[in-house]
Design a protein around this motif. Structure first.
Motif, mmCIF file in Angstrom:
data_model
loop_
_atom_site.group_PDB
_atom_site.id
_atom_site.type_symbol
_atom_site.label_atom_id
_atom_site.label_comp_id
_atom_site.label_asym_id
_atom_site.label_seq_id
_atom_site.Cartn_x
_atom_site.Cartn_y
_atom_site.Cartn_z
ATOM 1 N N GLU A 123 0.829 -1.206 0.000
ATOM 2 C CA GLU A 123 0.000 0.000 0.000
ATOM 3 C C GLU A 123 0.865 1.258 0.000
ATOM 4 O O GLU A 123 0.547 2.244 -0.682
ATOM 5 C CB GLU A 123 -0.951 -0.024 1.195
ATOM 6 N N ARG A 124 1.984 1.240 0.739
ATOM 7 C CA ARG A 124 2.917 2.374 0.726
ATOM 8 C C ARG A 124 3.539 2.546 -0.669
ATOM 9 O O ARG A 124 3.723 3.667 -1.141
ATOM 10 C CB ARG A 124 4.016 2.181 1.785
ATOM 11 N N PHE A 125 3.864 1.420 -1.325
ATOM 12 C CA PHE A 125 4.425 1.444 -2.679
ATOM 13 C C PHE A 125 3.448 2.142 -3.630
ATOM 14 O O PHE A 125 3.837 3.005 -4.418
ATOM 15 C CB PHE A 125 4.693 0.001 -3.123
ATOM 16 N N ILE A 126 2.177 1.768 -3.555
ATOM 17 C CA ILE A 126 1.140 2.350 -4.420
ATOM 18 C C ILE A 126 1.071 3.863 -4.217
ATOM 19 O O ILE A 126 1.010 4.630 -5.178
ATOM 20 C CB ILE A 126 -0.225 1.684 -4.159
ATOM 21 N N LYS A 127 1.114 4.300 -2.962
ATOM 22 C CA LYS A 127 1.064 5.741 -2.669
ATOM 23 C C LYS A 127 2.350 6.439 -3.090
ATOM 24 O O LYS A 127 2.310 7.528 -3.670
ATOM 25 C CB LYS A 127 0.810 5.964 -1.181
ATOM 26 N N LYS A 128 3.492 5.821 -2.791
ATOM 27 C CA LYS A 128 4.781 6.448 -3.098
ATOM 28 C C LYS A 128 4.920 6.720 -4.594
ATOM 29 O O LYS A 128 5.362 7.788 -5.008
ATOM 30 C CB LYS A 128 5.923 5.543 -2.640
ATOM 31 N N TYR A 129 4.531 5.738 -5.418
ATOM 32 C CA TYR A 129 4.682 5.878 -6.863
ATOM 33 C C TYR A 129 3.417 6.413 -7.524
ATOM 34 O O TYR A 129 3.374 6.545 -8.742
ATOM 35 C CB TYR A 129 5.123 4.551 -7.482
ATOM 36 N N ASN A 130 2.391 6.701 -6.709
ATOM 37 C CA ASN A 130 1.142 7.270 -7.212
ATOM 38 C C ASN A 130 0.690 6.535 -8.474
ATOM 39 O O ASN A 130 0.505 7.132 -9.532
ATOM 40 C CB ASN A 130 1.318 8.769 -7.483
ATOM 41 N N LEU A 131 0.570 5.215 -8.351
ATOM 42 C CA LEU A 131 0.262 4.382 -9.505
ATOM 43 C C LEU A 131 -1.016 4.847 -10.186
ATOM 44 O O LEU A 131 -2.062 4.986 -9.556
ATOM 45 C CB LEU A 131 0.182 2.914 -9.104
ATOM 46 N N ALA A 132 -0.906 5.095 -11.490
ATOM 47 C CA ALA A 132 -1.988 5.673 -12.281
ATOM 48 C C ALA A 132 -2.882 4.615 -12.904
ATOM 49 O O ALA A 132 -3.746 4.942 -13.699
ATOM 50 C CB ALA A 132 -1.386 6.555 -13.379
ATOM 51 N N PHE A 133 -2.674 3.369 -12.567
ATOM 52 C CA PHE A 133 -3.452 2.279 -13.135
ATOM 53 C C PHE A 133 -3.998 1.441 -11.984
ATOM 54 O O PHE A 133 -3.487 1.503 -10.863
ATOM 55 C CB PHE A 133 -2.589 1.431 -14.085
ATOM 56 N N PRO A 134 -5.051 0.659 -12.227
ATOM 57 C CA PRO A 134 -5.629 -0.142 -11.158
ATOM 58 C C PRO A 134 -4.609 -1.125 -10.569
ATOM 59 O O PRO A 134 -3.845 -1.746 -11.300
ATOM 60 C CB PRO A 134 -6.772 -0.904 -11.846
ATOM 61 N N THR A 135 -4.627 -1.217 -9.258
ATOM 62 C CA THR A 135 -3.766 -2.181 -8.570
ATOM 63 C C THR A 135 -4.634 -3.083 -7.718
ATOM 64 O O THR A 135 -5.658 -2.670 -7.193
ATOM 65 C CB THR A 135 -2.727 -1.470 -7.678
ATOM 66 N N MET A 136 -4.207 -4.310 -7.634
ATOM 67 C CA MET A 136 -4.955 -5.281 -6.848
ATOM 68 C C MET A 136 -3.995 -6.173 -6.086
ATOM 69 O O MET A 136 -2.793 -6.146 -6.330
ATOM 70 C CB MET A 136 -5.909 -6.078 -7.733
ATOM 71 N N PHE A 137 -4.543 -6.954 -5.169
ATOM 72 C CA PHE A 137 -3.731 -7.797 -4.308
ATOM 73 C C PHE A 137 -4.052 -9.264 -4.544
ATOM 74 O O PHE A 137 -5.179 -9.693 -4.357
ATOM 75 C CB PHE A 137 -3.963 -7.448 -2.835
ATOM 76 N N ASP A 138 -3.050 -10.006 -4.967
ATOM 77 C CA ASP A 138 -3.147 -11.460 -5.111
ATOM 78 C C ASP A 138 -2.709 -12.032 -3.760
ATOM 79 O O ASP A 138 -1.553 -12.368 -3.549
ATOM 80 C CB ASP A 138 -2.215 -11.909 -6.253
ATOM 81 N N LEU A 139 -3.662 -12.085 -2.829
ATOM 82 C CA LEU A 139 -3.343 -12.375 -1.435
ATOM 83 C C LEU A 139 -2.653 -13.716 -1.220
ATOM 84 O O LEU A 139 -1.745 -13.827 -0.413
ATOM 85 C CB LEU A 139 -4.611 -12.287 -0.579
ATOM 86 N N LYS A 140 -3.067 -14.737 -1.939
ATOM 87 C CA LYS A 140 -2.488 -16.069 -1.752
ATOM 88 C C LYS A 140 -1.531 -16.462 -2.874
ATOM 89 O O LYS A 140 -1.033 -17.581 -2.894
ATOM 90 C CB LYS A 140 -3.603 -17.110 -1.635
#
Length: 187
Positions: A123-140
Motif C-alpha cells: 500500500e505504501r508502494f502504491i502511494k509512493k509511486y502514485n500508480l496511475a493504473f488499477p492495482t490489486m492484491f493477489d493475497l495467496k
C-alpha cells in the motif's frame, strides 16, 4: 562448515527446487473447452504466448473487482510486482507514463503478489509511486501461480481476444516495452 557456507547452500538448494518446480509445473498447459471458437483463436488456456489467458477476478485497492478472461475492448498488460523488488520500483514511473499514453488502447493492471510481500508495504508502494493504473492484491499468490510466475516483475501482454502475446520476465527499457505495446495494440 561455517554459517555463510550453510546459508549459501540453502539458498542454492532453494533456487534449484524452484527451478524444478517451475519446469514440472510447465510440463503441460491447462486446457479448457471452448463452446464456440472464433476463427483463428486458440482453444487451450495456459500461461504461454499463443494460448488464451487464464481467467481470474481480483479486488482492486479501490474496492472495484477487475477480471481477465475472454475478449475485451482493449489489450491488457498484467504487471506482477512486490514492494521490495528494486526492478519493480524502477519500472513503476515508466508504467505510469505508459498507462497514461496508451490509455485508449491498453489497460494496465498492477498485481501485488501479497504471498511474497507485506500488504502495508504494498500500500505504501502504491502511494509512493502514485500508480496511475488499477492495482490489486493477489493475497495467496494464486493468480501469480496461474501464470507460472517466477520473478518480479513479470509482465503479461494479452490482446483484445484474450490471447497471451508475450510474457516478459524482468524489466525492459521503456522503448522496448513501447514497441511491444504498439505491436500488441495495432489493429
Amino acid at each position: 562448515m561455517n554459517a555463510v557456507k550453510k546459508r549459501n547452500l540453502t539458498v542454492m538448494a532453494l533456487v534449484v527446487f524452484l527451478l524444478i518446480l517451475t519446469v514440472w509445473h510447465n510440463r503441460e498447459p491447462e486446457t479448457a473447452a471452448v463452446f464456440q471458437q472464433q476463427k483463428g483463436l486458440p482453444m487451450r488456456i495456459g500461461p504461454q504466448a499463443g494460448l488464451l489467458a487464464p481467467s481470474f477476478s481480483l479486488k482492486g485497492s479501490n474496492d472495484r473487482v477487475y477480471s481477465i478472461g475472454g475478449t475485451r475492448d482493449k489489450a491488457v498488460m498484467l504487471n506482477f510486482w512486490a514492494s521490495w523488488c528494486d526492478p519493480c520500483q524502477q519500472e513503476a514511473p515508466e508504467l505510469n507514463a505508459i498507462a497514461e499514453q496508451y490509455k485508449d488502447v491498453l489497460d494496465i493492471y498492477g498485481i501485488n503478489v501479497n504471498s511474497y510481500d507485506y500488504k502495508p508495504n504494498a500500500e505504501r508502494f502504491i502511494k509512493k509511486y502514485n500508480l496511475a493504473f488499477p492495482t490489486m492484491f493477489d493475497l495467496k499468490g494464486e493468480v501469480f501461480a496461474k501464470y507460472n510466475g517466477a520473478v518480479f516483475p513479470t509482465n503479461v501482454l494479452i490482446d483484445k481476444n484474450g490471447v497471451i502475446s508475450e510474457i516478459i520476465l524482468g524489466v525492459l527499457s521503456r522503448e522496448e516495452l513501447e514497441k511491444k505495446i504498439i505491436k500488441l495494440t495495432r489493429p
